[in-house]
Design a protein around this motif. Sequence first.
Motif, PDB file in Angstrom:
ATOM      1  N   PRO B 242       0.839  -1.205   0.000  1.00 27.74           N
ATOM      2  CA  PRO B 242       0.000   0.000   0.000  1.00 27.74           C
ATOM      3  C   PRO B 242       0.878   1.260   0.000  1.00 27.74           C
ATOM      4  CG  PRO B 242      -0.039  -1.064   2.144  1.00 27.74           C
ATOM      5  CD  PRO B 242       0.707  -1.974   1.226  1.00 27.74           C
ATOM      6  N   CYS B 244       1.218   3.849   1.881  1.00 30.16           N
ATOM      7  CA  CYS B 244       1.868   4.253   3.131  1.00 30.16           C
ATOM      8  C   CYS B 244       3.145   3.454   3.340  1.00 30.16           C
ATOM      9  CB  CYS B 244       0.923   4.034   4.309  1.00 30.16           C
ATOM     10  SG  CYS B 244       0.208   2.383   4.364  1.00 30.16           S
ATOM     11  N   CYS B 317      -5.530   1.157   9.232  1.00 33.47           N
ATOM     12  CA  CYS B 317      -5.404   2.466   8.574  1.00 33.47           C
ATOM     13  C   CYS B 317      -5.728   3.626   9.496  1.00 33.47           C
ATOM     14  CB  CYS B 317      -6.318   2.541   7.361  1.00 33.47           C
ATOM     15  SG  CYS B 317      -5.893   1.346   6.092  1.00 33.47           S
ATOM     16  N   LEU B 320      -2.858   4.631  11.541  1.00 29.93           N
ATOM     17  CA  LEU B 320      -1.798   5.268  10.754  1.00 29.93           C
ATOM     18  C   LEU B 320      -2.213   6.677  10.341  1.00 29.93           C
ATOM     19  CD1 LEU B 320      -0.691   2.190   8.645  1.00 29.93           C
ATOM     20  CD2 LEU B 320       0.257   3.075  10.773  1.00 29.93           C
ATOM     21  N   CYS B 326      -0.225   7.531   7.206  1.00 32.73           N
ATOM     22  CA  CYS B 326      -0.986   7.252   5.987  1.00 32.73           C
ATOM     23  C   CYS B 326      -0.632   8.315   4.963  1.00 32.73           C
ATOM     24  CB  CYS B 326      -2.481   7.286   6.302  1.00 32.73           C
ATOM     25  SG  CYS B 326      -3.550   7.305   4.861  1.00 32.73           S
ATOM     26  N   LYS B 327      -0.014   7.896   3.855  1.00 30.04           N
ATOM     27  CA  LYS B 327       0.405   8.868   2.840  1.00 30.04           C
ATOM     28  C   LYS B 327      -0.001   8.383   1.454  1.00 30.04           C
ATOM     29  CE  LYS B 327       3.381  11.704   5.197  1.00 30.04           C
ATOM     30  NZ  LYS B 327       4.445  11.135   6.015  1.00 30.04           N
ATOM     31  N   CYS B 333      -7.484   2.230  -1.480  1.00 30.62           N
ATOM     32  CA  CYS B 333      -7.533   2.584  -0.057  1.00 30.62           C
ATOM     33  C   CYS B 333      -8.949   2.880   0.427  1.00 30.62           C
ATOM     34  CB  CYS B 333      -6.645   3.791   0.227  1.00 30.62           C
ATOM     35  SG  CYS B 333      -4.898   3.380   0.218  1.00 30.62           S
ATOM     36  N   PRO B 339      -3.871  -1.992   6.021  1.00 30.25           N
ATOM     37  CA  PRO B 339      -2.835  -2.123   4.992  1.00 30.25           C
ATOM     38  C   PRO B 339      -2.665  -3.574   4.528  1.00 30.25           C
ATOM     39  CG  PRO B 339      -2.034  -0.758   6.773  1.00 30.25           C
ATOM     40  CD  PRO B 339      -3.374  -1.268   7.193  1.00 30.25           C
ATOM     41  N   TYR B 342      -5.198  -4.357   1.963  1.00 29.90           N
ATOM     42  CA  TYR B 342      -4.777  -3.748   0.702  1.00 29.90           C
ATOM     43  C   TYR B 342      -3.837  -4.694  -0.014  1.00 29.90           C
ATOM     44  CZ  TYR B 342      -2.870  -0.195  -2.489  1.00 29.90           C
ATOM     45  OH  TYR B 342      -2.487   0.513  -3.583  1.00 29.90           O
TER      46      TYR B 342
HETATM   47  S1  SF4 Z   1      -5.490   4.119   3.626  1.00 20.05           S
HETATM   48 FE1  SF4 Z   1      -4.472   2.516   4.766  1.00 20.05          FE
HETATM   49  S2  SF4 Z   1      -3.384   1.326   3.239  1.00 20.05           S
HETATM   50 FE2  SF4 Z   1      -3.964   3.223   2.244  1.00 20.05          FE
HETATM   51  S3  SF4 Z   1      -2.161   4.530   2.505  1.00 20.05           S
HETATM   52 FE3  SF4 Z   1      -3.530   4.966   4.208  1.00 20.05          FE
HETATM   53  S4  SF4 Z   1      -2.870   3.619   5.848  1.00 20.05           S
HETATM   54 FE4  SF4 Z   1      -1.951   2.848   3.965  1.00 20.05          FE
END
Ligand code: SF4
Lengths: 411, 362
Positions: B242, B244, B317, B320, B326-327, B333, B339, B342
């Motif tokens: 993913p 991030c 997520c 994060l 989360c980036k 997503c 994650p 994903y």
């Molecule tokens: S939504 Fe979840 S999987 Fe997607 S970038 Fe953000 S933390 Fe990572």
Amino acid sequence: MSSRDFVYSKFAEFYNNPSSFIPAPTSFEHREFAYLMFKERFMVRHKRFESIQVFQSVLTRNVPSDVYHSCAYYEQPDLEMDKKGWIGSDLVFDIDADHIPTKCGKIHDEWLCQKCEFNGKGITPEQCPLCGGDRFSVKTWLCDLCLESTRVETAKLIDMLTKDFGFATNEMHVFFSGHRGYHVHVEDEAVRSLDALSRKEIVDYVTGLGLSVLNKTSKEKFGKGRKRVATAKKFKLHNYGWNRRLKIGMTKLLSTATVEDLKNLELRNNNLFKNKTVILRRAIEEGRWDSIPGVSVATWLKLAEQVKNLESANIDTVVTTDIHRLIRMNGTLHGKTGLLKMEFPAHQLDDFDPLTQAIAFKKGTTKVFVSNTPEFRLGGATWGPYKNVNVVLPTAAAVMLILKGRAEVAN
Amino acid sequence: MSIDSTGFTKGELAKYPFLKETARYLSPLDLQIEDLVSPDMHQILDRAMERVTLAITDLTIRPLSSEQGKYFLKDLQKEILSFPVAIMLVSATGNSFIKKRYALAEAKQATCLLALESKMLILKVALDFSWKIALTSSDDVFDFILYFSDFLQNASHLHDAKWKLVNSTLSEGNVYLNKRNVVRLLQEEIKRRIERRFSNVSIDRYPSEISVLAEKLKTLAAERIEQAETDFPKIVVQEAFPPCINALYDGASKNHHLSHMGRFALTTFLVNIGMSVDSVTELFVSFSDYNERLTRYQVEHIAGERGSGTKYACPQCSILQTHNVCKNRDDLCKYIYHPLRYYQNKSKTALQDQLKNSKNTQ
Ligand code: SF4
Ligand SMILES: [Zn+2]
Ligand SMILES: [Zn+2]
């Protein structure tokens, strides 16, 4: 005497002085204690003490530079983490100038690239402009604007904790952190057992993360697959929680902001300014958001987004969600300033002046050689700016400059 | 009807046997484990077995048509008794899938029934869980006010944005809720209470008849698990990381400083998709000047090969997001909340693509 020895002797005096009052945290016997040894730079952890008196005698003997206790309560605080037996934890918030943009732009901080020794002032860059390295040594400073910025964030937090979370002001403990910010502890029975996930939800509330009136899209089912479509949903707000905050924030913003202010917030729709009296009454008060000529759902969303940014409180997210966190102990010295972490009543936030009231070393003066410092205020007087000069300063100021790496004891 | 906040009727206990009052009701009977295999208890054992079987196969505890099953509409006492017996059966399996699934099935069943009840009864059930809850005045658009900590303990496990505290109707410590919301939150609470009951059962020896039934249930569950097998691919598919994790991976490879949460997320992610401690350590060390011994120690700790022995989960997520890890969210997503999900989704398509491509080139 070396500078380090000088500061050590002052810290020792403080911890040896019977009139240095260190309040005991609640549930004392269930707390883990920790302290950083002044000279050895070594963290002593996982300690449990019978009473504050016993602990104070340990501080007297060891003279640490920084003293901490756990926000958590444990069955056996002196065992290793897995075996302590977590009972609960205070709900703790940390607001620190390190983590927020301040009005001073931290122009007084100095950074030095550890790789190529390139240096600069202000906010530490992510990467060294010269060599691309990303490790820096930083000399921080604290100014009135740093403190003012953190105070504003703390005020917003306290407002949420009282009005939205329903805590009485005497259920919240508010502290100057001893450096560049504030701590707020809530010890209420009801929050002690909250798990990390619940605390994360509280953090998201305080920072406004995930506020869904701001979502421009919604999930809808179309045929086989799920698709996201932009919906021109009606914009509306109810009278609770963040919805209420948005309304209050919009009122505040629209009734005081100039066209320029709104432009700076990327709110370029002129109708917001021109029609503000109508907006205040018809939209915000009566909920008729679709009755304002020239203001679309998209504009409301933009306005709401900006208001959210203005009204949310900028806290250190990790501190609140960590249920095993150590926090600086009230009434002890901060190893980066020599100031006290100090509690004061929540309603005095506006009046409490850390730079006069959190001073531990109130007597004597010392001659120091100051390499470089901006003008600063401490203990009711203003000093500096200094550059490569010998000056006689009050003990508190001398200690702070030495700890900040800006001065040495002059021989 | 009198407003008694503790008393439940026998019929209500039969519907909601996880209530504390059930224990009070049953205690004079002094049921022992040996009694279960006696002939006159057989009906109860059968119904208990049915409860668990249906939970495993259909995530319910009542047969769709009550006539076909052994559900005691008339003999409420037997129906009530079958619940603690089912708990014992599930405990006897010692199987965590069955425990989770059974608790969920009971909780779902209970909330289906609760949705049809009066506000007063829902209030009584909530009070059985010591919630700080009250009815609103009758002209209010909401039905209940619930203290925020009780709200959070349950709502924080639900993934839809509407359950986030930031989107709630919080005011002066209370969240304003309608009946449907309260019932949904109760489902979480009921599930947890039942799960907790399994850890309280302390029987070292089950009668052989019970053990036989437990084995049957385990076989049934094994079939289920196989059907729902959702393992990660055996190899690491980097294209399926993913965004991030990609950002963290990238940062680490350039020797950038990662936040504590960032490092934790990256390590737990790699360990959880099946990378060995050796490879993860090697990776970190190859990237940069990470100290090998220290890195290995930390990775082993996270992989559960040290300390408490539990493998750390990769944060979901929302965690994060809170900590700014989360980036670069992308389209996928929007449909996942973890994650690892994903990765699971994307690795499937990524592997298929690879397969296709390799066929094309051959
Ligand atoms: S939504 Fe979840 S999987 Fe997607 S970038 Fe953000 S933390 Fe990572
Ligand atoms: Zn450099
Ligand atoms: Zn400043």
